[in-house]
Design an enzyme around this catalytic site. Structure first.
Site, PDB file in Angstrom:
ATOM      1  CD  GLU A 284      -3.170   0.786   1.982  1.00 16.04           C
ATOM      2  OE1 GLU A 284      -2.959   1.226   2.967  1.00 16.04           O
ATOM      3  OE2 GLU A 284      -4.293   0.118   1.677  1.00 16.04           O
TER       4      GLU A 284
ATOM      5  CG  HIS B  56       6.791 -29.423   3.439  1.00 17.98           C
ATOM      6  ND1 HIS B  56       7.446 -30.723   3.128  1.00 17.98           N
ATOM      7  CD2 HIS B  56       7.281 -28.937   4.768  1.00 17.98           C
ATOM      8  CE1 HIS B  56       8.298 -30.722   4.233  1.00 17.98           C
ATOM      9  NE2 HIS B  56       8.299 -29.896   5.059  1.00 17.98           N
TER      10      HIS B  56
ATOM     11  CE  LYS C 193     -11.242   2.391   1.009  1.00 18.45           C
ATOM     12  NZ  LYS C 193     -10.622   3.516   1.890  1.00 18.45           N
TER      13      LYS C 193
HETATM   14  O1  F6P Z   1      -8.497   0.951   2.389  1.00 19.88           O
HETATM   15  C1  F6P Z   1      -7.402   1.330   2.741  1.00 19.88           C
HETATM   16  C2  F6P Z   1      -7.287   1.918   4.048  1.00 19.88           C
HETATM   17  O2  F6P Z   1      -7.673   3.469   3.922  1.00 19.88           O
HETATM   18  C3  F6P Z   1      -6.049   1.707   4.751  1.00 19.88           C
HETATM   19  O3  F6P Z   1      -5.040   2.767   4.439  1.00 19.88           O
HETATM   20  C4  F6P Z   1      -6.590   1.742   6.129  1.00 19.88           C
HETATM   21  O4  F6P Z   1      -5.431   1.122   7.055  1.00 19.88           O
HETATM   22  C5  F6P Z   1      -7.834   0.993   5.998  1.00 19.88           C
HETATM   23  O5  F6P Z   1      -8.398   1.418   4.895  1.00 19.88           O
HETATM   24  C6  F6P Z   1      -8.662   1.305   7.200  1.00 19.88           C
HETATM   25  O6  F6P Z   1      -9.109   2.563   7.399  1.00 19.88           O
HETATM   26  P1  F6P Z   1      -9.907   3.289   8.544  1.00 19.88           P
HETATM   27  O7  F6P Z   1      -8.973   2.957   9.786  1.00 19.88           O
HETATM   28  O8  F6P Z   1     -10.195   4.482   8.380  1.00 19.88           O
HETATM   29  O9  F6P Z   1     -11.019   2.497   8.850  1.00 19.88           O
END
Ligand code: F6P
Length: 553
Positions: A353, A384, A512
């Protein structure tokens, strides 16, 4: 051409690669009996052996020059000083402040963040210890027996990994569970055997808007209310760690149980913050302090040690060497300590990431390869499973091996067997087995020569496969803190060399966004037509198979 690939030292490294690529590490070891001494370093209880890498002193000299020309020392100072190095989000990156010493001063926007951190840590420790010591009581005056951390990504992987790694330091009558997947099976399987009167939930979400976490949090709340009592009564059973206190309050969490995370703590670098509440519950605040101490020691080492003896810098530059000159696409993380079974998964987020980027700090597309595909598994299990490819496949997969010198009970029979594999695998990957060695081996078994020649090609190991080994005394909180910080800084250094911002994550946004549109489309009976024909086809098939049922929410 980018600034990076135009550097004279970049060309020198390309040249050097062409000279060295056909040399075998077996010969390098034969020619230099001091190789281990020259190419290994120590910090606290950790020995870092990087001698089984495809390098000479000249390689290292050039890689250090590259780091210097990329102005790494200046970037290290910028990181520790709280400069806004997360340029796309205009934020400082100060996870190192979370493990600074209590009296230290790190000023951001006129405020000493170290005092703020200490204040918040006291609050976290107070709640964590109250739960551990059974002082904290649920609404029916019973002590807490189970804590459920609901979060995802950095709000999940770090606390999970640390809690698993430090199992020997946890209490037997207090279980800490982790729920991340929005698939109901995760939370249902977790809650199935729990008693709501003795269960405490930590909703860990920096934003408090992440869909997966919020859906799970709502299910936890409904489960609790359904079984125990009213919405007001959730206050003794829920806490939140977030930078969005308003949403946590609206969810119904008591002000005293809302813990702060600052915008200068990236999710994947957040286990040192209040996101570590689940860790404090699991191992206690004194052991958590040791975790911070171990990381702090690495911070000091990283900031003060010359580049050529700086462990995270060497780790990073070896990665650059394989990634950008040997064209290696991957990197394997192979812990041999069972308690580190979540470490590869944790590092996947930390590394991929952070450095899975194709645009540089000035907004230009890069013309070189950036972060590798990181994967891993407990070493013994991997032997394995996928080690065949590491030994005889067509791909170069540099690997890190991590192993303990002492385990909890240290049963010799187990530990000797374990460590013999650690040493043997690294040796086998480096040395390989020549045709002559394979032939002699088969001859010694009395095999007929025709059969020997038939099998020979399959029984040769090319070797020359790089590994670095991190041997540590025992997996205690301090050592674990150091190990994590070594990798954090390695990731940072690579980001500096590649001139990318390792601290944003725009790449997770598109999925998202689309999910939120599709989520609405799933709620009615209409046929969907606004996507490509594959996505339309899949959604419509799903909707036909599982029509909307208003009774089920
Ligand atoms: O999906 C990526 C992300 O933004 C990560 O960087 C982060 O750790 C995770 O989602 C969770 O985000 P939050 O703590 O805001 O729920």
């Amino acid at each position: 051409m980018s600034d990076l690939t135009e550097l004279a030292v970049w060309s020198a490294l390309k040249h050097h690669y062409a000279e060295i690529r056909h040399q075998h590490m077996r010969d390098m070891f034969n020619e230099d009996q001091q190789r281990f001494d020259r190419f290994s370093l120590r910090i606290n209880d950790i020995l870092y052996d990087y001698s089984k890498n495809h390098i000479t002193s000249e390689t290292l000299g050039l890689l250090v020059q590259l780091a210097e020309q990329a102005q790494l020392p200046r970037w290290i100072e910028r990181l520790f000083n709280g400069d806004l190095i997360n340029n796309t989000e205009r934020r400082a990156v100060l996870h190192t402040a979370l493990r600074a010493r209590a009296g230290d001063e790190i000023i951001l926007d006129g405020v000493n963040v170290v005092s703020e951190i200490s204040h918040e840590r006291l609050r976290v420790n107070r709640l964590g210890e109250a739960i551990r010591t059974r002082e904290w009581r649920g609404v029916t005056n019973q002590p807490i027996t189970d804590v459920v951390n609901i979060g995802i990504g950095g709000s999940h992987l770090g606390p999970l990994m640390v809690t698993e790694a430090l199992r020997p330091f946890t209490l037997h009558d207090l279980d800490v569970h982790f729920v991340s997947n929005v698939d109901e099976n995760h939370i249902n399987d977790t809650l199935e055997f729990l008693n709501p009167e003795t269960t405490f939930f930590i909703i860990s979400s920096k934003t408090f808007t992440t869909q997966d976490t919020m859906v799970n949090a709502e299910t936890a709340r409904q489960w609790y209310i359904h079984k125990v009592g009213s919405a007001e009564q959730i206050q003794r059973h829920f806490a939140a760690v977030t930078s969005n206190a308003r949403l946590a309050r609206e969810f119904g969490i008591a002000e005293d149980n809302i813990f702060k995370i600052w915008d200068w703590v990236g999710g994947r670098y957040s286990l040192w913050s209040a996101i570590g509440l689940a860790i404090v519950v699991a191992i206690g605040s004194r052991q958590f302090d040791q975790l911070l101490e171990g990381a702090h020691d690495v911070d000091v080492h990283f900031r003060q040690t010359p580049l050529e003896r700086n462990i995270p810098v060497i780790m990073a530059m070896l990665g650059i060497w394989y990634n950008n000159f040997f064209n290696a696409q991957t990197m394997a993380i192979l812990p041999y300590d069972q308690h580190l079974h979540c470490f590869p998964g944790y590092l996947q987020q930390a590394d991929m990431e952070s450095n899975g980027k194709c645009v540089d700090r000035s907004g230009r597309a890069v013309d070189y390869s950036t972060g590798p595909v990181l994967f891993g598994e407990i070493g013994i299990a991997a032997q394995h499973a996928f080690f065949q490819l590491l030994h005889q496949g067509t791909k170069l997969v540099p690997a890190d091996i991590l192993a303990p010198i002492y385990t909890v009970r240290c049963i010799q029979r187990h530990h000797r067997a374990l460590m013999s594999n650690v040493f043997a695998q690294a040796e086998a990957l480096m040395r390989g087995k020549t045709a002559e060695e394979a032939r002699q081996e088969m001859l010694a078994t009395g095999m007929e020569s025709a059969e020997i020649e038939r099998l020979l090609p399959y029984r040769v190991f090319p070797g020359n496969r790089p590994t670095s080994t991190l041997l540590f005394n025992t997996l205690d909180p301090k050592t674990l803190g150091s190990l994590i910080a070594l990798y954090e800084h390695k990731i940072f250094v690579q980001g500096v060399i590649w001139n990318i911002n390792s601290f944003d994550q725009w790449g997770v946004e598109l999925g998202k966004q689309l999910a939120s549109t599709i989520r609405q489309e799933l709620d009615d009976g209409r046929t969907v037509s606004g996507h490509d024909c594959s996505t339309n086809g899949l959604i419509n098939y799903y909707k036909r198979q599982r029509p909307v049922n208003r009774q089920q929410t």
